[in-house]
Design an enzyme around this catalytic site. Sequence first.
Site, PDB file in Angstrom:
ATOM      1  N   ALA A 139       0.828  -1.210   0.000  1.00 36.69           N
ATOM      2  CA  ALA A 139       0.000   0.000   0.000  1.00 36.69           C
ATOM      3  C   ALA A 139       0.862   1.259   0.000  1.00 36.69           C
ATOM      4  CB  ALA A 139      -0.932  -0.002   1.212  1.00 36.69           C
ATOM      5  N   GLU A 140       1.883   1.299   0.837  1.00 41.13           N
ATOM      6  CA  GLU A 140       2.732   2.488   0.877  1.00 41.13           C
ATOM      7  C   GLU A 140       3.500   2.654  -0.431  1.00 41.13           C
ATOM      8  OE1 GLU A 140       5.770   5.098   3.550  1.00 41.13           O
ATOM      9  OE2 GLU A 140       4.747   3.386   4.458  1.00 41.13           O
ATOM     10  N   SER A 141       3.917   1.556  -1.019  1.00 38.26           N
ATOM     11  CA  SER A 141       4.637   1.630  -2.292  1.00 38.26           C
ATOM     12  C   SER A 141       3.770   2.228  -3.393  1.00 38.26           C
ATOM     13  CB  SER A 141       5.115   0.236  -2.715  1.00 38.26           C
ATOM     14  OG  SER A 141       6.025  -0.286  -1.777  1.00 38.26           O
TER      15      SER A 141
END
Length: 140
Positions: free
Chosen positions: A62-64
Site C-alpha cells: 500500500a505504501e509503495s
Amino acid sequence: MDDYKNKILKICNETSKNTLMETLEIEYVDVGEDFLIAKMPVTSKVHQPDGVLHGGATAALAESVGSTASYIFLDGENFFVRGIEISANHVKSVKDGFVYARAGIVHKGRTTQLWEIKVTDDNGNLISVCKLSTIALPRK
C-alpha cells in the site's frame, strides 16, 4: 493514451529495481488520471507463520503504490515524496494468488496528500483498506 500509460508504468517498474518493491515482486499494472494499481504475488515469502498474507507486506504494498502515485501525479522533477503516516485495516486473509492495490487520491494539496489504497484479491474481494499521507518536499 496507451503510449503515455505504458511509459508511466515502465518508469514505475524500472524505479523498483534493487528495492523492497523488487524483493516483494510488486509490479505496477495500471494507471489512470487519478489512480495507480500494483499487484503482488501471495507466496510463502510474504506469509505469516500460519500461511496467510502478512499485514506488514500488505502495508508495504500500500505504501509503495500510494507513494509512487503521489510521485507521478506531482512534479517529481522538483519534489520528492515521503510517506508520513500509514494505517491499514485488514478485513480478510488470503493464502495465495495475487493481491492488487489501487491508490486513489482523497486530497491533493501542494505539500501533503492523502491516499486511499484498497487491496483486493484475484476475485475482487476486499483484503485491506489503507490510508496513506504523503508529503512533497522540494529538491535542492
